[in-house]
Design a protein around this motif. Sequence first.
Motif, short mmCIF file in Angstrom:
data_model
loop_
_atom_site.label_atom_id
_atom_site.label_comp_id
_atom_site.label_asym_id
_atom_site.label_seq_id
_atom_site.Cartn_x
_atom_site.Cartn_y
_atom_site.Cartn_z
N GLY A 19 0.54 -1.22 0.11
CA GLY A 19 -0.36 0.44 0.23
C GLY A 19 1.10 1.20 0.07
N ILE A 20 2.22 1.51 -0.20
CA ILE A 20 3.11 2.59 -0.39
C ILE A 20 2.24 3.58 -1.53
CG2 ILE A 20 4.84 3.29 -1.28
CD1 ILE A 20 6.30 0.32 -0.59
N ILE A 21 2.00 4.75 -1.30
CA ILE A 21 1.50 5.90 -1.56
C ILE A 21 2.69 6.71 -2.48
CG2 ILE A 21 0.38 8.08 -2.01
CD1 ILE A 21 -1.24 6.78 0.25
N LYS A 22 3.16 7.17 -3.80
CA LYS A 22 4.23 7.51 -4.07
C LYS A 22 3.60 8.85 -4.47
CE LYS A 22 5.97 2.95 -4.96
NZ LYS A 22 6.23 2.28 -6.44
N LEU A 23 4.21 9.88 -4.00
CA LEU A 23 3.87 11.38 -4.79
C LEU A 23 5.63 12.05 -4.90
CD1 LEU A 23 1.82 13.69 -3.10
CD2 LEU A 23 3.89 14.29 -3.11
N ALA A 24 5.25 12.98 -5.72
CA ALA A 24 5.95 13.50 -6.28
C ALA A 24 6.12 14.87 -6.48
CB ALA A 24 6.76 12.91 -7.50
N ILE A 25 7.19 15.33 -6.51
CA ILE A 25 6.50 17.99 -6.67
C ILE A 25 7.36 18.05 -7.57
CG2 ILE A 25 6.65 19.99 -5.48
CD1 ILE A 25 6.07 17.84 -2.55
N LEU A 26 7.53 18.88 -8.93
CA LEU A 26 8.32 19.20 -9.01
C LEU A 26 7.91 21.34 -8.67
CD1 LEU A 26 8.17 18.08 -13.07
CD2 LEU A 26 9.57 17.36 -11.04
N ALA A 27 9.42 21.88 -8.98
CA ALA A 27 8.93 23.24 -8.14
C ALA A 27 10.56 23.95 -8.33
CB ALA A 27 8.68 23.04 -6.50
N VAL A 28 10.81 24.97 -7.97
CA VAL A 28 11.81 26.12 -8.19
C VAL A 28 12.32 26.94 -7.34
CG1 VAL A 28 11.25 26.26 -10.73
CG2 VAL A 28 10.51 28.04 -9.48
N GLY A 29 13.23 27.04 -7.07
CA GLY A 29 13.62 28.38 -5.84
C GLY A 29 12.50 29.23 -5.36
N GLY A 30 11.81 29.76 -4.18
CA GLY A 30 11.59 30.04 -3.98
C GLY A 30 9.92 30.30 -4.20
N GLN A 31 9.86 29.00 -4.10
CA GLN A 31 8.26 28.75 -4.10
C GLN A 31 7.72 27.48 -2.97
OE1 GLN A 31 7.85 26.92 -8.30
NE2 GLN A 31 6.44 28.18 -8.92
N GLY A 32 8.58 27.11 -2.14
CA GLY A 32 8.54 25.82 -1.00
C GLY A 32 8.39 25.23 -1.31
N GLY A 33 8.89 24.44 -2.21
CA GLY A 33 9.09 23.00 -2.52
C GLY A 33 9.57 21.90 -1.55
N GLY A 34 10.22 22.60 -0.41
CA GLY A 34 10.55 21.96 0.84
C GLY A 34 10.00 21.54 1.71
N VAL A 35 9.03 22.56 2.30
CA VAL A 35 8.44 22.55 3.24
C VAL A 35 7.03 21.85 3.01
CG1 VAL A 35 6.70 24.60 4.11
CG2 VAL A 35 9.45 25.06 3.63
N LEU A 36 6.43 22.14 1.54
CA LEU A 36 5.64 21.51 1.29
C LEU A 36 6.22 19.75 1.98
CD1 LEU A 36 2.94 20.47 -0.01
CD2 LEU A 36 4.09 21.18 -2.29
N THR A 37 7.19 19.17 1.19
CA THR A 37 7.54 18.02 1.56
C THR A 37 7.66 17.59 3.11
OG1 THR A 37 9.02 18.52 -0.71
CG2 THR A 37 9.56 16.33 1.06
N ASN A 38 7.98 18.45 3.80
CA ASN A 38 8.12 18.38 5.09
C ASN A 38 6.78 17.92 5.66
OD1 ASN A 38 10.85 18.28 4.58
ND2 ASN A 38 10.30 21.01 6.20
N TRP A 39 5.97 19.26 5.11
CA TRP A 39 4.44 19.29 5.66
C TRP A 39 3.84 18.01 4.94
CZ3 TRP A 39 2.63 24.41 3.89
CH2 TRP A 39 2.28 25.29 4.27
N ILE A 40 3.97 17.30 3.96
CA ILE A 40 3.19 15.61 3.33
C ILE A 40 4.19 15.03 4.79
CG2 ILE A 40 3.14 14.43 1.99
CD1 ILE A 40 3.72 16.51 -0.54
N GLU A 41 5.28 15.32 4.92
CA GLU A 41 5.88 14.01 5.99
C GLU A 41 4.93 13.92 6.93
OE1 GLU A 41 10.44 12.88 5.62
OE2 GLU A 41 10.11 14.65 4.89
#
Length: 513
Positions: A19-41
């Motif tokens: 039941g592994i859920i796989k999620l990918a994010i594409l973002a550039v600098g200043g768009q908060g991709g790292g923050v979004l990833t941390n929230w999902i975790e």
Amino acid sequence: MMSVHEALSSRQPDPRLGGIIKLAILAVGGQGGGVLTNWIEAVARANGYAAQATSVAGVAQRTGATVYYVEMAPIGDRPAIFSLMPAAGDVDVMITAEMMEAGRAIMRGFVTPDRTVLIASSHRALAISEKLVPGDGIASSDEVKAAAEVASRRFICADFDRLAVSRGSVISASLFGALAASGTLPFERAAFEEAIRASGKGVEASLRAFAAGFDATTSSEEAEEVAPEKPQSRSVTGPARLLSRWNALHARLSKLPQAAAEMAEAGLRKVVQFQDLKYGAEYLDRLEKVAARDSGNGTLTREAAKHLANAMAYDDIIRVADAKTRAGRRERIAEEMRAGEANVMQVTEFLHPRAEEIVSMLPARMGARWEANPKRMALIDRLFNKGRHTRTDRISSFLMLYMLGGLKWWRRRTLRHVQETAHIEKWLDRVLDQADRDYDLAVEILRNQRLVKGYSDTHARSKSKFKRVMEGIDLVAGRDDAAEWVRRLREAALLDEEGKALDGALKTVKSFV
């Protein structure tokens, strides 16, 4: 014929993957991709799931996005084994923080119609390759949207950047709201909101943007389609003597063809702001000459109103300095950088004046003599042609540019003004020469001014292209399709910076004349 969705029907997850859920994010600098990833975790772990996140940084300056990848699975008797990177055809949720990144995700095979929910923001952050094109190099968002509808199992699209910025946050928060509303993760809305609160940074603004993204996703309306506001006519204020002169100029607009009136008013405002009311009168004098020869539906006058204003409001040292010190510029930069009162903002201007720009500020006759002297030009080039970094948040640097920007009174005496005036007169003479012979060709000659743009090296290259296209007119003048060939030459000149496409177009013309 079998459709893509029929060919790739939904398939059951491999039971061995637990039941592994796989999620990918594409973002550039200043768009908060790292923050979004941390929230999902955080939301996954707080709800009894094991989670792992990785990222591979892209290239800076919008030539590549960072790929964030999250895998999660319910905690069981045996630990889940997670992958480090997404694989083509094996992504459940793809989130892209910009429309073209959605297109790249599709091209890389991360989005498939049997499995992937694609969440994308409809706004654009232009790539370097788009900005390099001298003309309109912006890729079509509509084509990406059409592909996304076909390539994904479900496509969620809104202007998530606008939704976030209007609520004092960044796009990561509104995308998080869209993810929560999509139902692709087995968690309640409250769990997502708690992950934001637990982060402890910008909580209230992030929650507002989260709610906006959530509502846009659940709404049946197209959230990204907002009708642009029609610009309102700005009132003119000032001393009564100057207002009287302005009103006299404005009254002359009513004598122009109706099709050109609105464009002519914008052009008049532009040239008066660039120089003064007398310059505005010169603009109308030239425009009225064109209107007097306009035997068509007003297109010739309308195009003249647009391109003549741009030609007369050319980019020189004075205008560049004025633009960098105008009221409101610092506030605009602070808004774009999202700098608050607690932040210290430094503004660095990158200046690289050539000898030609320095000499162009001299009195016309003196400048012409200096420009014709290779030794003097070489000396000036050695002294001034150096990259300079000037911080306009410092009073000394700001005052230097402010004083340069205030030299409008000197502009008419300069070599550059004489050169630009000669260019305009020669260009308009070509237009009027063709106005009675070939109306459409005269319109295209007016539009060729679009080629001339920029400052310094950019201006020199664009002026060279303009000259070559104007020379190409001599090759096709008199033909029934002359206007079409001039349009093709201009469009070719706008395709690349080096002018290779224009070279090819001119060879084609020369092959049949």
